[in-house]
Design an enzyme around this catalytic site. Structure first.
Site, PDB file in Angstrom:
ATOM      1  N   LYS A  84      48.879  28.641   5.998  1.00 38.80           N
ATOM      2  CA  LYS A  84      49.460  27.348   5.640  1.00 38.80           C
ATOM      3  C   LYS A  84      50.963  27.319   5.871  1.00 38.80           C
ATOM      4  O   LYS A  84      51.565  26.248   6.015  1.00 38.80           O
ATOM      5  CB  LYS A  84      49.168  27.033   4.168  1.00 38.80           C
ATOM      6  CG  LYS A  84      47.694  26.814   3.842  1.00 38.80           C
ATOM      7  CD  LYS A  84      47.278  25.388   4.067  1.00 38.80           C
ATOM      8  CE  LYS A  84      45.869  25.125   3.554  1.00 38.80           C
ATOM      9  NZ  LYS A  84      45.473  23.728   3.682  1.00 38.80           N
ATOM     10  N   ASP A 131      45.839  22.631  -3.591  1.00 35.54           N
ATOM     11  CA  ASP A 131      45.043  23.642  -4.296  1.00 35.54           C
ATOM     12  C   ASP A 131      45.865  24.912  -4.478  1.00 35.54           C
ATOM     13  O   ASP A 131      45.451  25.817  -5.183  1.00 35.54           O
ATOM     14  CB  ASP A 131      43.790  23.996  -3.498  1.00 35.54           C
ATOM     15  CG  ASP A 131      42.684  22.966  -3.670  1.00 35.54           C
ATOM     16  OD1 ASP A 131      42.473  22.525  -4.796  1.00 35.54           O
ATOM     17  OD2 ASP A 131      42.038  22.616  -2.667  1.00 35.54           O
TER      18      ASP A 131
END
Length: 401
Positions: A84, A131
């Site tokens: 990410k 998340d």
């Protein structure tokens, strides 16, 4: 199949997408090789950039009856332990570069990192729901490139993930609902406060920034292809909202004359991509979305990602949580140990489950000529959860003789 993998005879669901093809890429308006070149130029200029390792599991390949198994390990990616880092941070940098251009300033990532335009960039605030890993990337990007950051997490996000985001200077807000609720709240707050949402999921009226997030991920795919030196026949991909698998699929379909077979694997309790494939249209799943695969606990698909996946992904699978600790432990116990988080091993778990079911293995066309590629998308991004599931900390795993 040897005894080592026989305990992967676990329940699963499988759906073959009847509308998928494996060629003729026509989604350059979403993700493209031209977009990759821009992302690659910026990301490879960042401090401490280096390609993450690609591991070859020749023993596992022999035991499962395939030619090769290759695992791209994203644990060492910058300081964030996750792929990410390539997405959210790149989108933040791109956003600030565009904002400065509106002020008549031509800048690049290096200018932002040096702080030469900190006076201007500090007036902007980026915001998102997460998340865990995407929010960490956005917060890190905001700190790197000189703007403010506000993050929204849902009730099931661990304290460890919350602290990991906050350490990069972001204001972290915990809401009562699930991930999809946090996405809506972040959008509402951003509109009220003139923040800019940097989300890894797209929805109606919000598509430009998610393209940058997904485009950042393609840097990882390019690294993997160069490290392999050959073309994979199969790629198993984790699901989520679809941003990660669509980045991999788009890059490989546009790059290769003979793209691989793609298999998307999701938790059975958060299978929005699987259900979308079954229904032939974006389909939301509701409820608690309860799974230890925290990064995949998503109920609503990214509309941009889905348009790519529905066109080129042949197979969708769902699996139970039971396989995840087994797979994490399998990697931790290798001769060269690998630290892989709960969401990193979903694709590998799906493969091992398929290898224990001759019918599914045949449907996926896995045989002695298969070259299987996996992206281990995170390390121990939740250190407490990792130790609980593996039985040792990442430090103990990596220091094992």
């Amino acid at each position: 199949m040897t005894k080592s993998y026989s305990d992967f005879s676990l329940s699963f669901s499988h759906f073959k997408n009847p509308s998928a093809k494996n060629f003729d890429y026509k989604h350059q308006h979403i993700l493209s090789l031209k977009g990759f070149e821009l992302a690659n130029k910026e990301i490879t200029s960042w401090d401490n950039y280096k390609p993450t390792p690609l591991h070859s599991f020749s023993d596992m390949a022999k035991d499962t009856g395939v030619t090769s198994i290759l695992y791209k390990d994203e644990n060492p990616r910058f300081s964030l332990k996750s792929f990410k880092a390539l997405g959210g941070a790149y989108a933040v940098a791109n956003l600030l570069i565009k904002k400065l251009k509106e002020l008549g300033i031509d800048a690049n990532s290096s200018d932002l990192i040096s702080g030469v335009y900190k006076k201007e960039t500090s007036k902007f605030t980026v915001c998102c729901a997460t998340d865990g890993n995407h929010g960490r990337s956005v917060a890190w990007g905001a700190q790197q490139f000189g703007c403010n950051c506000e993050i929204y997490i849902h009730r099931n996000v661990s304290i460890g993930r919350e602290k990991a985001i906050a350490k990069y200077g972001a204001l972290v807000n915990r809401i009562k609902g699930n991930y999809d609720d946090s996405v809506r709240i972040a959008a509402e707050v951003a509109e009220s406060n003139n923040y800019t949402v940097v989300s890894d999921t797209s929805y109606e009226g919000y598509t430009d920034i998610p393209k940058d997030v997904m485009q950042g991920y393609t840097v990882m795919v390019d690294e993997a292809l160069k490290q392999m030196g050959e073309t994979p026949t199969h790629v198993f991909l984790q699901g989520g909202v679809g941003g990660f698998p669509s980045a991999v699929v788009s890059f490989l379909v546009e790059s290769l004359e003979c793209p691989p077979i793609f298999i998307v694997v999701e938790p059975v309790n958060a299978d929005c991509l699987f259900q979308s494939a079954v229904n032939g249209e974006p389909t939301a799943v509701h409820g608690e979305l309860d799974t230890i695969m925290a990064g995949l606990a998503c109920g609503e698909v990214s509309v941009l990602a889905w348009s790519i996946l529905e066109s080129y992904t042949s197979h969708f699978m769902t699996i139970t949580d039971e396989s995840i600790p087994k797979t994490m432990q399998l990697l931790a116990n290798r001769e060269t140990p690998i630290v892989a988080g709960e969401s990193a091993v979903t694709g590998l778990a799906g493969f091992l489950i398929a290898c224990n079911d001759s019918d599914l293995k045949s449907k996926l066309m896995i045989n002695e000529n298969s070259k299987i590629l996996f992206f281990g998308t995170e390390g121990d991004t939740d250190e407490e959860m990792y130790e609980q599931l593996v039985g040792r900390s990442s430090e103990q795993v990596l220091s094992a003789p």
